[in-house]
Design an enzyme around this catalytic site. Structure first.
Site, PDB file in Angstrom:
ATOM      1  N   GLY A   8       0.833  -1.194   0.000  1.00 37.04           N
ATOM      2  CA  GLY A   8       0.000   0.000   0.000  1.00 37.04           C
ATOM      3  C   GLY A   8       0.865   1.240   0.000  1.00 37.04           C
TER       4      GLY A   8
ATOM      5  N   SER B  62       2.629   4.813   1.086  1.00 30.02           N
ATOM      6  CA  SER B  62       3.204   5.328   2.319  1.00 30.02           C
ATOM      7  C   SER B  62       2.104   6.005   3.134  1.00 30.02           C
ATOM      8  CB  SER B  62       4.311   6.344   1.983  1.00 30.02           C
ATOM      9  OG  SER B  62       4.870   6.891   3.153  1.00 30.02           O
ATOM     10  N   ALA B  63       2.089   5.760   4.432  1.00 32.38           N
ATOM     11  CA  ALA B  63       1.089   6.314   5.361  1.00 32.38           C
ATOM     12  C   ALA B  63      -0.287   5.684   5.206  1.00 32.38           C
ATOM     13  CB  ALA B  63       0.975   7.836   5.226  1.00 32.38           C
ATOM     14  N   SER B  64      -0.348   4.534   4.546  1.00 30.26           N
ATOM     15  CA  SER B  64      -1.637   3.839   4.424  1.00 30.26           C
ATOM     16  C   SER B  64      -2.021   3.113   5.706  1.00 30.26           C
ATOM     17  CB  SER B  64      -1.595   2.835   3.267  1.00 30.26           C
ATOM     18  OG  SER B  64      -0.629   1.827   3.520  1.00 30.26           O
TER      19      SER B  64
ATOM     20  N   SER C 235       6.065  -1.884  -1.958  1.00 31.14           N
ATOM     21  CA  SER C 235       6.124  -2.819  -3.104  1.00 31.14           C
ATOM     22  C   SER C 235       5.157  -2.377  -4.201  1.00 31.14           C
ATOM     23  CB  SER C 235       5.838  -4.258  -2.658  1.00 31.14           C
ATOM     24  OG  SER C 235       4.722  -4.384  -1.825  1.00 31.14           O
TER      25      SER C 235
ATOM     26  N   LYS D 121       0.060   0.366   6.781  1.00 29.60           N
ATOM     27  CA  LYS D 121       0.622  -0.990   6.659  1.00 29.60           C
ATOM     28  C   LYS D 121       1.385  -1.406   7.914  1.00 29.60           C
ATOM     29  CE  LYS D 121       3.268  -0.157   3.188  1.00 29.60           C
ATOM     30  NZ  LYS D 121       3.007   1.297   3.183  1.00 29.60           N
ATOM     31  N   SER D 122       2.344  -0.592   8.312  1.00 30.40           N
ATOM     32  CA  SER D 122       3.207  -0.961   9.438  1.00 30.40           C
ATOM     33  C   SER D 122       2.419  -1.045  10.738  1.00 30.40           C
ATOM     34  CB  SER D 122       4.353   0.044   9.580  1.00 30.40           C
ATOM     35  OG  SER D 122       5.230  -0.044   8.471  1.00 30.40           O
TER      36      SER D 122
END
Length: 218
Positions: free
Chosen positions: A31, A33-35, A105, A37-38
């Protein structure tokens, strides 16, 4: 590839699963950046560990401090970044560990290659089933991701300070058929983890309600 090397076989995947009482697989978060995910990946890792399952999270930023510190953000380097991570995730999964990866990715072909790496049989144990690969698309509108922007990256990209930034000056190719899609601007972290765990249960990769969360018979 070097020709003077030999693959040294160990236990079969099925044998290792039996001894460790769980099955290994990879959960691949993708996804913008800032979605989120982490954040979701971290919460999922913690939940699985609390259930007594072996799980380990590979994070995009963390990996670039070590394994991939020699790579930049060109398309070629992004491709190599994902190739290496796919191979590492496969090793974790083959060890009967749940590998959780959290990387932008952005290119479909790289994610498809990662999936193919997990499907490839080991020459010494052709009877082993392919390693499950679960693609989780953490979807978010670009404008919402920019509003979050916890690292200030979108702002720098708009100012031209970060070249080839995904979503601004470089493409993000959305998954066409992900196993799981999470609309992170409308879904809490807790509900996202629940959605993933319920999917794993349906796939027979873990079983809810057991004390250790494994619920697998070998």
């Amino acid at each position: 590839m070097a020709t003077n090397i030999t693959w040294h076989p160990s236990l079969s995947r099925a044998e290792r699963n039996t001894y460790r009482k769980q099955r290994g697989f990879t959960i691949w978060f993708t996804g913008l950046s800032a979605s989120g995910k982490s954040t979701i990946a971290t919460a999922l890792e913690q939940h699985l560990l609390h259930l007594g399952l072996a799980a380990y999270r590979l994070d995009g930023d963390n990996v670039r401090f070590g394994l991939n510190k020699d790579l930049g953000f060109s398309e070629q380097d992004r491709n190599e970044n994902i190739r290496r991570i796919a191979e590492v995730a496969k090793l974790f999964a083959d060890s009967s560990t749940i590998a959780i990866t959290s990387f932008i990715s952005p290119y479909r072909k790289d994610r498809n290659s990662a999936r193919e790496v997990h499907a490839a049989p080991v020459a010494a144990h052709p009877e082993d089933e392919p390693l499950p690969f679960i693609e989780v698309f953490v979807d978010i509108p670009l404008e919402v991701a920019e509003q979050r922007d916890p690292k200030g990256l979108y702002k720098k990209a708009r100012e031209g300070k970060i070249p080839e930034f995904t979503g601004i000056s470089a493409p993000y190719e959305e998954p066409e058929n992900p196993e799981i899609k999470i609309q992170s601007d409308k879904t809490s972290v807790e509900d996202a983890v629940k959605q993933i765990v319920e999917y794993l249960e349906k796939r027979g990769l873990m079983k809810l309600g057991n004390e250790d969360g494994r619920g697998l018979e070998y």
